[in-house]
Design a protein around this motif. Sequence first.
Motif, PDB file in Angstrom:
ATOM      1  N   ARG A   5       4.779  -0.235  -0.718  1.00 33.91           N
ATOM      2  CA  ARG A   5       4.573   1.398  -1.044  1.00 33.91           C
ATOM      3  C   ARG A   5       5.002   2.104  -0.041  1.00 33.91           C
ATOM      4  N   ARG A   7       5.543   6.496   0.763  1.00 33.32           N
ATOM      5  CA  ARG A   7       5.183   7.646   0.550  1.00 33.32           C
ATOM      6  C   ARG A   7       5.972   8.610   1.639  1.00 33.32           C
ATOM      7  N   HIS A  14       2.391  15.985   1.265  1.00 32.94           N
ATOM      8  CA  HIS A  14       2.642  14.698   0.540  1.00 32.94           C
ATOM      9  C   HIS A  14       3.674  15.194  -0.565  1.00 32.94           C
ATOM     10  N   GLY A  17       5.236   9.702  -3.848  1.00 33.41           N
ATOM     11  CA  GLY A  17       4.896   8.010  -3.960  1.00 33.41           C
ATOM     12  C   GLY A  17       5.263   7.271  -4.785  1.00 33.41           C
ATOM     13  N   ASP A 138       2.063  -2.740 -10.700  1.00 34.87           N
ATOM     14  CA  ASP A 138       3.596  -2.644 -11.220  1.00 34.87           C
ATOM     15  C   ASP A 138       3.773  -3.239 -12.493  1.00 34.87           C
TER      16      ASP A 138
HETATM   17  N1  COA Z   1      -1.366  12.152  -2.742  1.00 32.00           N
HETATM   18  C1  COA Z   1      -1.546  12.766  -1.577  1.00 32.00           C
HETATM   19  N2  COA Z   1      -1.685  12.070  -0.370  1.00 32.00           N
HETATM   20  C2  COA Z   1      -1.275  10.805  -0.349  1.00 32.00           C
HETATM   21  C3  COA Z   1      -1.005  10.181  -1.687  1.00 32.00           C
HETATM   22  C4  COA Z   1      -1.122  10.704  -2.790  1.00 32.00           C
HETATM   23  N3  COA Z   1      -0.890   9.992  -3.869  1.00 32.00           N
HETATM   24  N4  COA Z   1      -0.751   8.785  -1.277  1.00 32.00           N
HETATM   25  C5  COA Z   1      -1.031   8.703   0.073  1.00 32.00           C
HETATM   26  N5  COA Z   1      -1.151   9.968   0.508  1.00 32.00           N
HETATM   27  C6  COA Z   1      -1.310  10.349   1.920  1.00 32.00           C
HETATM   28  C7  COA Z   1      -2.721  10.911   2.275  1.00 32.00           C
HETATM   29  O1  COA Z   1      -2.895  11.598   3.324  1.00 32.00           O
HETATM   30  C8  COA Z   1      -3.305   9.208   2.963  1.00 32.00           C
HETATM   31  O2  COA Z   1      -4.538   9.469   3.606  1.00 32.00           O
HETATM   32  P1  COA Z   1      -5.833   9.430   2.876  1.00 32.00           P
HETATM   33  O3  COA Z   1      -6.071   7.871   2.570  1.00 32.00           O
HETATM   34  O4  COA Z   1      -6.793  10.068   3.869  1.00 32.00           O
HETATM   35  O5  COA Z   1      -5.824  10.230   1.776  1.00 32.00           O
HETATM   36  C9  COA Z   1      -1.956   8.605   3.605  1.00 32.00           C
HETATM   37  O6  COA Z   1      -0.981   9.226   2.854  1.00 32.00           O
HETATM   38  C10 COA Z   1      -2.247   7.143   3.618  1.00 32.00           C
HETATM   39  O7  COA Z   1      -2.449   6.707   2.307  1.00 32.00           O
HETATM   40  P2  COA Z   1      -2.504   5.198   1.778  1.00 32.00           P
HETATM   41  O8  COA Z   1      -3.424   4.902   0.618  1.00 32.00           O
HETATM   42  O9  COA Z   1      -2.662   4.109   2.847  1.00 32.00           O
HETATM   43  O10 COA Z   1      -0.705   5.073   1.253  1.00 32.00           O
HETATM   44  P3  COA Z   1      -0.233   3.821   0.614  1.00 32.00           P
HETATM   45  O11 COA Z   1       0.846   3.319   1.713  1.00 32.00           O
HETATM   46  O12 COA Z   1      -1.284   2.756  -0.013  1.00 32.00           O
HETATM   47  O13 COA Z   1       0.543   4.425  -0.416  1.00 32.00           O
HETATM   48  C11 COA Z   1       0.931   5.336  -2.762  1.00 32.00           C
HETATM   49  C12 COA Z   1      -0.189   4.817  -1.536  1.00 32.00           C
HETATM   50  C13 COA Z   1       1.973   6.570  -2.065  1.00 32.00           C
HETATM   51  C14 COA Z   1       1.919   4.399  -3.078  1.00 32.00           C
HETATM   52  C15 COA Z   1       0.276   6.057  -3.735  1.00 32.00           C
HETATM   53  O14 COA Z   1      -0.498   7.236  -3.580  1.00 32.00           O
HETATM   54  C16 COA Z   1       1.062   6.457  -4.950  1.00 32.00           C
HETATM   55  O15 COA Z   1       1.584   7.664  -4.801  1.00 32.00           O
HETATM   56  N6  COA Z   1       1.362   5.552  -5.826  1.00 32.00           N
HETATM   57  C17 COA Z   1       2.440   5.811  -6.912  1.00 32.00           C
HETATM   58  C18 COA Z   1       1.242   5.762  -8.239  1.00 32.00           C
HETATM   59  C19 COA Z   1       2.085   4.895  -9.485  1.00 32.00           C
HETATM   60  O16 COA Z   1       3.003   5.509  -9.864  1.00 32.00           O
HETATM   61  N7  COA Z   1       1.934   3.802  -9.472  1.00 32.00           N
HETATM   62  C20 COA Z   1       2.269   2.996 -10.473  1.00 32.00           C
HETATM   63  C21 COA Z   1       3.487   2.097 -10.106  1.00 32.00           C
HETATM   64  S1  COA Z   1       4.485   1.294 -11.408  1.00 32.00           S
END
Ligand code: COA
Length: 243
Positions: A5, A7, A14, A17, A138
């Motif tokens: 993952r 970000r 942010h 991601g 995914d």
């Molecule tokens: N928007 C805003 N802030 C975000 C965020 C988002 N989408 N994702 C993470 N953050 C920030 C927040 O501050 C978060 O703290 P919080 O839990 O208090 O909100 C901090 O980062 C840590 O987040 P965490 O959940 O531990 O991140 P992660 O490592 O699990 O990653 C992402 C999450 C970035 C992968 C996810 O949010 C994302 O954007 N996924 C993509 C969605 C997608 O397209 N999926 C389909 C793939 S085929």
Amino acid sequence: MISVRMRAELEGKHISGAERLVEEKNLESVIRELLKRPKVYDRMVITVESVEEIQLIPRALSIYSYDFRSVEEAREFAVEKLREVGVREELSRKAIELLSKGANPKGGNMRGAVLMDVESGGRLEPDQERGIRTVRVDWKDRNSIKLSLLKRGIKRKYLNRLMDALALATKNAHCGVLAELCWSDDEDYVTGYVASKSLGYVRIAPMKEFGNPIGGRVYFVSRNLLNKLIECLEKKAILIENL
Ligand code: COA
Ligand code: AMP
């Protein structure tokens, strides 16, 4: 398999991601790909985590696209589609209003989705600034999905966004989200969607005006089994096999 993952932030905000579920042998190339995803950033976090159990979903939600002349007409259509799957008009309008104003009670966008009780219209997400995020999803073979979408006439510039949002909406339906309403917080991207198991993934444009940086997601849910639903959205690892 491995959950990767990424970000990225710019000046504390942010901005990007993305995530992948991959075999260990592909880890390095996937990290290299994710590194290139945000155009600008001053901080990036990449999390690499092993995943014990993966569930396969054979087919994504079917894709439909509708274009309208105005935001008003597009939103009316979204309300109509949501009504078809049992979301009362009053609640759909409430959800649209929430996303238009910015669903974060402190103003602006949330960091995840609103969970709206499909009975009462109340908000069920434990933290209204954060919301709930759908993660660990995914495509089994991203390249073949990309090729199929291109063949269906999807423009190259929309590919990543469509694949990500379709994967997310497909996982949501699988976990038990009854219906979903979304438009992006990207000011240049005005196509939104409604989705559900029976409606499919219904792209609707324009759900907002160009230049508007406010967006979000509302998941219409039943308050029964709420904890199980949240656990599924956040924790269950899902690979989608086909369009
Ligand atoms: N928007 C805003 N802030 C975000 C965020 C988002 N989408 N994702 C993470 N953050 C920030 C927040 O501050 C978060 O703290 P919080 O839990 O208090 O909100 C901090 O980062 C840590 O987040 P965490 O959940 O531990 O991140 P992660 O490592 O699990 O990653 C992402 C999450 C970035 C992968 C996810 O949010 C994302 O954007 N996924 C993509 C969605 C997608 O397209 N999926 C389909 C793939 S085929
Ligand atoms: P985007 O489609 O990336 O422009 O995101 C639109 C909105 O959806 C964001 O402003 C968040 O409120 C919400 N969101 C972003 N990522 C997720 C996620 N992984 N799961 C649920 N909601 C999300």
